[in-house]
Scaffold this active site. Sequence first.
Site, PDB file in Angstrom:
ATOM      1  N   ASP A 188       0.814  -1.206   0.000  1.00  0.00           N
ATOM      2  CA  ASP A 188       0.000   0.000   0.000  1.00  0.00           C
ATOM      3  C   ASP A 188       0.857   1.268   0.000  1.00  0.00           C
ATOM      4  O   ASP A 188       1.519   1.567   0.989  1.00  0.00           O
ATOM      5  CB  ASP A 188      -0.894  -0.049   1.236  1.00  0.00           C
ATOM      6  CG  ASP A 188      -1.860   1.117   1.338  1.00  0.00           C
ATOM      7  OD1 ASP A 188      -1.844   1.976   0.443  1.00  0.00           O
ATOM      8  OD2 ASP A 188      -2.624   1.151   2.319  1.00  0.00           O
ATOM      9  N   HIS A 193       0.997   6.576   5.388  1.00  0.00           N
ATOM     10  CA  HIS A 193       2.033   5.793   6.049  1.00  0.00           C
ATOM     11  C   HIS A 193       3.435   6.392   5.901  1.00  0.00           C
ATOM     12  O   HIS A 193       4.400   5.804   6.395  1.00  0.00           O
ATOM     13  CB  HIS A 193       2.028   4.367   5.498  1.00  0.00           C
ATOM     14  CG  HIS A 193       0.689   3.694   5.606  1.00  0.00           C
ATOM     15  ND1 HIS A 193       0.128   3.350   6.812  1.00  0.00           N
ATOM     16  CD2 HIS A 193      -0.218   3.328   4.663  1.00  0.00           C
ATOM     17  CE1 HIS A 193      -1.052   2.790   6.612  1.00  0.00           C
ATOM     18  NE2 HIS A 193      -1.284   2.762   5.320  1.00  0.00           N
TER      19      HIS A 193
END
Length: 292
Positions: A188, A193
């Site tokens: 991902d 993140h």
Amino acid sequence: MPLDYATLKHWEFPDVPQRYAAKDTMLYALGIGLGEDPSDTRQLRYVYEDGLAAFPTMSVVLGYPGFWMRDPRAGIDWVRLVHGEQRLRIHAPLPPEGEVVGRSRITHVIDKGADKGAIVVVERNVLNSNGVCLATLTQSTFCRGDGGFGQGDAPAPPLLATPDRAADASASLPVSPRAALIYRLSADPNPLHVDPAVAQAAGYPRPILHGLASFGMAAHAIVRERCDYDASRLRQLDARFSSPVYPGETLVFDLWDDGPGVVRFRARVAERDVVALSHGTAAFDLSTQEAA
């Protein structure tokens, strides 16, 4: 447009072929903390090309159909999605390199109510080039803004809670400060993140670790504690995502033995004393010695 039950239940996913190399296999293993001790030859088998083996939870990053819930036809408020649960069944070993196909279908669309959201369950089979199913993944997504559509499926069988007694064992794994930066190269690429500004806009003080990275770390801890780092023995891994994890923290995995080859587990963030993974179950083959 609101979520439409019939549209989702008949959603067609194209097959997703994916070729991966030994380098990808090693990168995934590094992303879940394997190789932290380079002198431990039991870990090296997953991060070193000499005798390389694929860690089985790598199947969660293979044949992924993409962020299909952003498609306007789905009628889903994708901004408010939460990855609720992940289940994994391992049927055969992943080769350390090769080509697979991901084949997905929606199995459940569950209406929790107008103020409670909906749950969409997607099953993905990962098959090799000969059509043999290597792994089956079931992902439950909590669609917080999409309940009350008036029709839906019965809930899937619930995950089991951990026993109400002291754990039989605990295992700690450090989450590298670079864990999310490494893991995102396998899966991902969401800037949540990696980009502090994006994370803060989403309500987090800093970038969070991928939930599936924590899921892989759970397998890492269980394989270390119960399978002597022989990940080929792992057959099942289920968990519910309860709280985010930040790179640089420490995950403590509490384990309850629940019969031969079965462990219940949860993961706690040591620094904040919060549960990150709950309702965990792992199953694994007994070793030759144990079976005897």
